[in-house]
Design a protein around this motif. Structure first.
Motif, PDB file in Angstrom:
ATOM      1  N   GLU A   1       0.829  -1.185   0.000  1.00  0.00           N
ATOM      2  CA  GLU A   1       0.000   0.000   0.000  1.00  0.00           C
ATOM      3  C   GLU A   1       0.876   1.252   0.000  1.00  0.00           C
ATOM      4  O   GLU A   1       2.057   1.226   0.352  1.00  0.00           O
ATOM      5  N   VAL A   2       0.269   2.389  -0.390  1.00  0.00           N
ATOM      6  CA  VAL A   2       0.996   3.662  -0.393  1.00  0.00           C
ATOM      7  C   VAL A   2       1.369   4.018   1.039  1.00  0.00           C
ATOM      8  O   VAL A   2       0.576   3.884   1.965  1.00  0.00           O
TER       9      VAL A   2
ATOM     10  N   VAL B   1      12.821   8.958   6.253  1.00  0.00           N
ATOM     11  CA  VAL B   1      12.183   7.665   6.021  1.00  0.00           C
ATOM     12  C   VAL B   1      11.621   7.637   4.603  1.00  0.00           C
ATOM     13  O   VAL B   1      10.848   8.531   4.224  1.00  0.00           O
ATOM     14  N   ILE B   2      12.018   6.614   3.844  1.00  0.00           N
ATOM     15  CA  ILE B   2      11.542   6.454   2.471  1.00  0.00           C
ATOM     16  C   ILE B   2      10.309   5.565   2.504  1.00  0.00           C
ATOM     17  O   ILE B   2      10.312   4.496   3.116  1.00  0.00           O
ATOM     18  N   ARG B   3       9.275   5.979   1.800  1.00  0.00           N
ATOM     19  CA  ARG B   3       8.032   5.228   1.748  1.00  0.00           C
ATOM     20  C   ARG B   3       7.583   5.071   0.301  1.00  0.00           C
ATOM     21  O   ARG B   3       8.040   5.799  -0.595  1.00  0.00           O
ATOM     22  N   THR B   4       6.698   4.040   0.128  1.00  0.00           N
ATOM     23  CA  THR B   4       6.135   3.855  -1.214  1.00  0.00           C
ATOM     24  C   THR B   4       5.162   4.988  -1.501  1.00  0.00           C
ATOM     25  O   THR B   4       4.396   5.439  -0.644  1.00  0.00           O
ATOM     26  N   ALA B   5       5.199   5.436  -2.757  1.00  0.00           N
ATOM     27  CA  ALA B   5       4.329   6.541  -3.153  1.00  0.00           C
ATOM     28  C   ALA B   5       3.317   6.118  -4.206  1.00  0.00           C
ATOM     29  O   ALA B   5       2.399   6.896  -4.516  1.00  0.00           O
ATOM     30  N   LEU B   6       3.481   4.873  -4.745  1.00  0.00           N
ATOM     31  CA  LEU B   6       2.562   4.387  -5.768  1.00  0.00           C
ATOM     32  C   LEU B   6       1.886   3.137  -5.252  1.00  0.00           C
ATOM     33  O   LEU B   6       2.550   2.255  -4.689  1.00  0.00           O
ATOM     34  N   ASN B   7       0.626   3.025  -5.471  1.00  0.00           N
ATOM     35  CA  ASN B   7      -0.154   1.920  -4.912  1.00  0.00           C
ATOM     36  C   ASN B   7       0.076   0.632  -5.718  1.00  0.00           C
ATOM     37  O   ASN B   7       0.015   0.651  -6.953  1.00  0.00           O
ATOM     38  N   LYS B   8       0.354  -0.463  -4.980  1.00  0.00           N
ATOM     39  CA  LYS B   8       0.409  -1.821  -5.548  1.00  0.00           C
ATOM     40  C   LYS B   8       1.340  -1.908  -6.750  1.00  0.00           C
ATOM     41  O   LYS B   8       0.938  -2.251  -7.868  1.00  0.00           O
TER      42      LYS B   8
ATOM     43  N   PRO C   1       7.611   8.953  -9.330  1.00  0.00           N
ATOM     44  CA  PRO C   1       6.570   9.014  -8.283  1.00  0.00           C
ATOM     45  C   PRO C   1       6.419   7.710  -7.519  1.00  0.00           C
ATOM     46  O   PRO C   1       5.389   7.481  -6.883  1.00  0.00           O
ATOM     47  N   TYR C   2       7.421   6.830  -7.586  1.00  0.00           N
ATOM     48  CA  TYR C   2       7.260   5.509  -6.957  1.00  0.00           C
ATOM     49  C   TYR C   2       7.509   5.579  -5.454  1.00  0.00           C
ATOM     50  O   TYR C   2       6.874   4.853  -4.683  1.00  0.00           O
ATOM     51  N   PHE C   3       8.405   6.482  -5.046  1.00  0.00           N
ATOM     52  CA  PHE C   3       8.767   6.539  -3.639  1.00  0.00           C
ATOM     53  C   PHE C   3       8.819   8.005  -3.201  1.00  0.00           C
ATOM     54  O   PHE C   3       8.988   8.927  -4.020  1.00  0.00           O
ATOM     55  N   SER C   4       8.705   8.222  -1.898  1.00  0.00           N
ATOM     56  CA  SER C   4       8.817   9.550  -1.297  1.00  0.00           C
ATOM     57  C   SER C   4       9.649   9.433  -0.037  1.00  0.00           C
ATOM     58  O   SER C   4       9.886   8.321   0.461  1.00  0.00           O
ATOM     59  N   VAL C   5      10.087  10.624   0.468  1.00  0.00           N
ATOM     60  CA  VAL C   5      10.915  10.632   1.667  1.00  0.00           C
ATOM     61  C   VAL C   5      10.371  11.689   2.625  1.00  0.00           C
ATOM     62  O   VAL C   5       9.935  12.771   2.199  1.00  0.00           O
TER      63      VAL C   5
END
Length: 793
Positions: free
Chosen positions: A171-172, A214-221, A204-208
């Motif tokens: 999940e995002v 902290v790097i997180r997912t930015a695109l769903n699934k 747009p796949y990841f954000s910080v």
């Protein structure tokens, strides 16, 4: 009372620090109560205290690059009247090198630019003294010069490259990894060390997160099957991200890990295979495989046959290495019964993830068609094995049973039967080649072989190479054709003082036959036996019998041995019987029945009370004596010597062979043959050198003396002399040797009859006396004694 107060004035806390001035003031007397005291910050009264140094930190900006000394601040005492009588002294960290003071004015300077990251604070000591007397005007007091930070260090990450992973289909906002940068600038002053994180690559796949990194997912699934690897560049910037701040970057390689979100799929809707009907059970038919985009255990799958057709004939197993489904034969195939099979095969993931079941079914199915090819097969017997029975008294060619085989092929070729002679080496049976009936070839004997295991071969007439074997077990049934006999050889004894009806032996019987109801033997005494007056047989009704005496008073001297014939009958049909002999010896026993003597062939000494041990000792003595006699005779034979004169008829005149060459003319010790011819001339002076010889006296022998006595004396003396000479001869050989003397003697009444000396005779010889010697000399008398007559004539 006097009080000294220090006032510190700051020009400004702006970047141009260094205009700080320290002023020392003195106050005298007590401050009246209620009188406003000296205020340092707009109205706050100062407490009275002892005179001393009181100031805050000096501030010095780092990284000064000018050529002149950098002004830090000014030290001043109220004792200083400006007349040059006050001298300012500075000690502590960096005093004289990094920091210098004008001893007249109290101005404090830095000699070079300083780096706060190397050292942020310096502690120094200052004192005012009288220049002329050297007396301290003020006590030593410590103060601190604090290096003021500027933004001269960029942020740095702990790693140049980070590696991270996150499950696909996340999940995002799913956390991937946290990156952290550090800044060497002062975090407590200004924004020089305040960092802000941003993403330069990977959108747009990841954000910080800007504050935490902290790097997180930015695109769903995100789907791993579409793209599995991403490279993200993260920037950290100080000055809270404002323009003009310094920055640093790092790279984060992010991999999407697999989850079971893809179902297996067959690449073909139908698979076709062809197999011969002769294929062996558990043999592979073919391989199928369903493709799964997942990897690892998420791609593992199980295969199964879901349709009804072919489930009993085929099975499918998984190759764990390749994830292929292998179809194998479960039962023998028969082209004549079924020529093809259609299987429905299903593939399903082994490890399912409930989160993705909503995506659809994680199984797939396909059709497998298997065609069975016809093969010319060998005959097939109706049974896997046959068991038959025949009696052991069956005649030759008696039928035992039959076997049957058919050709499984559609042409139904005729079958030929034979017996594998390797299983019937004695050729006890034979088989009809057409109908498969088995019959005997030789008489059977159950006691010899109760079972016969043979192998029958069935072949096609058209193709004899196609053959089948079947085992046939033939049991030989028992017939009562063997008579019972004693179980073992029985030999017993009866005491001379035995009483009537006394049991002397219990006998049992054995029978090679094996009746179904078991053995039932009966025993009786042979009615024709001559011992029926002495012994009887009592049947115990348990296949044993007892031998009993009928009378008392047996005598070993009258009859020492009895042979008791016992008749044994079996209880089967036809009844068989045999007569067996029990040997009974008469023995001398004591009152307790202990056996003494039994054998009637023992020597007489046995009756006199001689024991067996004594007889054995006597026999051993006789054998030893015989050995001694034989050994003595052998030794006597070895010691026997060959006589000097081998033949008694050898009457040659003084012909003696010594075979001795001697030592030549100079050999004075050689054997003198003249001694043998004339004993009177024996060299009596020849003596042994190491002993005193005995004097031998030989009286002169006259001719005409008695020949017998004189000859014997001469021979004896000659032999003795020869023996003594050889014993005393130091040159004689040290080993045993044979000396042959061959002495005839010299005492002849007729003296010498040789004609060797006739030429030297001075007168005629008168040989008429030869006629007086008897008929043996008659011829000589006629030859020599008649010369006068011849001459006269």
């Amino acid at each position: 009372m006097r009080t000294y107060v220090l006032l510190v004035l700051w020009a400004s806390l702006a970047p141009h620090h260094g205009d700080t001035m320290a002023i020392f003031k003195r106050t005298t007397g007590d401050t009246p109560q209620g009188t406003p005291g000296l205020r340092g910050d707009g109205g706050v009264a100062l407490r009275r205290s002892k005179r001393g140094w009181m100031w805050n930190h000096f501030f010095l900006q780092e990284e000064y690059r000018g050529q002149d000394h950098y002004y830090v601040g000014k030290l001043h005492s109220d004792m200083d009247k400006g007349d040059g009588s006050v001298k300012y002294v500075l000690t502590g960290e960096g005093a004289g090198t990094l920091f210098v003071i004008d001893e007249k004015s109290g101005d404090l300077h830095a000699t070079k630019g300083l780096d706060r990251e190397e050292k942020a604070n310096y502690t120094l000591r200052a004192q005012a003294v009288n220049r002329f007397t050297g007396r301290p005007l003020e006590p030593w007091t410590d103060f601190i010069i604090k290096i003021h930070d500027i933004n001269d260090n960029e942020p740095k990450f702990a790693k140049d490259v980070y590696t991270a992973s996150v499950p696909e289909m996340s999940e995002v906002g799913t956390s991937v990894i946290q990156v952290t940068a550090t800044d060497a600038d002062d975090a407590l002053y200004g924004n020089s060390a305040r960092l802000i994180y941003s993403i330069l690559q990977g959108d747009p796949y990841f954000s910080v997160e800007p504050e935490t990194g902290v790097i997180r997912t930015a695109l769903n699934k995100m789907n791993r099957e579409m793209r599995a690897h991403y490279q993200v560049v993260i920037q950290a910037k100080d000055m809270a991200g404002q323009r003009g701040g310094l920055s640093g970057t790092t790279t984060v390689n992010i991999t999407l890990t697999d989850v079971n979100d893809s179902p297996p799929r067959f690449t073909q809707g139908t698979y076709h295979f062809r197999v011969p009907e002769s294929i062996e059970v558990e043999s592979p038919v073919g391989k199928i495989k369903a493709e799964d985009d997942d990897i690892g255990k998420n791609a593992e799958m199980d295969y199964s046959i879901v349709g009804e057709e072919g489930r009993d004939m085929f099975n499918i197993v998984k190759d764990k290495r390749t994830q292929e489904g292998i179809i194998i034969v479960k039962k023998p195939l028969d082209f004549e019964k079924k020529k093809s099979y259609t299987l429905q095969v299903q593939a399903e993931n082994t490890h399912l993830d409930p989160r993705f079941l909503s995506l659809g079914s994680f199984r797939d199915s396909t059709t497998v068609r298997i065609a069975v090819e016809d093969v010319d097969e060998p005959p097939i017997f109706e049974r896997p094995s046959y068991t038959m029975e025949v009696k052991e008294d069956a005649h030759v060619s008696t039928p035992v049973g039959s076997v049957s085989a058919v050709d499984p092929d559609s042409q139904r070729s005729p079958i030929r039967y034979t017996i594998d002679r390797r299983s019937d080496l004695d050729r006890m049976f034979n088989i009809h080649p057409v109908n498969g009936s088995i019959f005997t070839l030789r008489p059977l004997d159950r006691e010899e072989a109760p079972w016969h295991n043979i192998s029958v071969i069935a072949t096609q007439f058209g193709n004899p190479r196609l053959m089948s074997h079947v085992p046939v077990y033939i049991k030989v049934l028992d017939v009562n054709d063997n008579a019972p006999t004693f179980a073992t050889f029985y030999e017993t004894f009866v005491c001379e003082n035995a009483k009537p009806a006394q049991r002397i032996q219990t006998v049992s019987a054995v029978d090679a036959d094996n009746p179904a109801s078991g053995h039932r033997f009966s025993f009786r005494l042979d009615p024709e036996s001559s011992t029926k007056a002495n012994f009887t047989v009592r049947d115990n009704r348990d296949n044993t019998a007892g031998i009993l005496t009928r009378r008392s008073g047996f005598s070993r001297l009258q009859q020492s041995l009895y042979l008791v014939p016992v008749v044994i009958l079996d209880g089967d049909y036809p009844m068989q019987s045999s007569t067996n002999t029990l040997t009974v010896r008469v023995c001398a026993c004591d009152r307790d029945g202990n056996v003494g003597l039994c054998r009637s062939s023992e020597p007489v000494a046995l009756t006199a009370g001689l024991s067996t041990a004594a007889l054995v000792a006597i026999l051993m003595c006789i054998i030893i004596l015989l050995l001694i006699v034989v050994l003595f005779a052998a030794l006597r034979r070895q010691k026997k010597k060959e006589p000097l004169i081998i033949s008694k008829e050898d009457v040659r005149d003084n012909v003696v062979s010594y075979n001795d060459e001697g030592g030549g003319e100079e050999d004075t010790q050689a054997f003198d043959i003249g001694t043998l011819r004339n004993p009177e001339v024996m060299d009596i002076n020849k003596q042994r050198r190491d002993i005193v010889p005995d004097s031998l006296y030989h009286p002169p022998v006259r001719r005409g003396a008695a020949p017998t006595a004189r000859d014997n004396a001469d021979v004896r003396d000659f032999i003795n002399q020869r023996v003594q000479d050889n014993d005393g001869n130091p040159t004689a050989p040290p080993y045993d040797s044979l000396a042959t003397y061959a002495y005839e003697g010299n005492g002849s009444v007729a003296e010498s009859l040789s004609s060797l000396g006739s030429a030297t005779s001075e007168g005629d010889q008168d040989y008429n006396y030869l006629s007086e010697w008897g008929p043996r000399f008659k011829k000589l008398s006629d030859m020599y004694g008649g010369e006068d007559s011849d001459r006269d004539l």
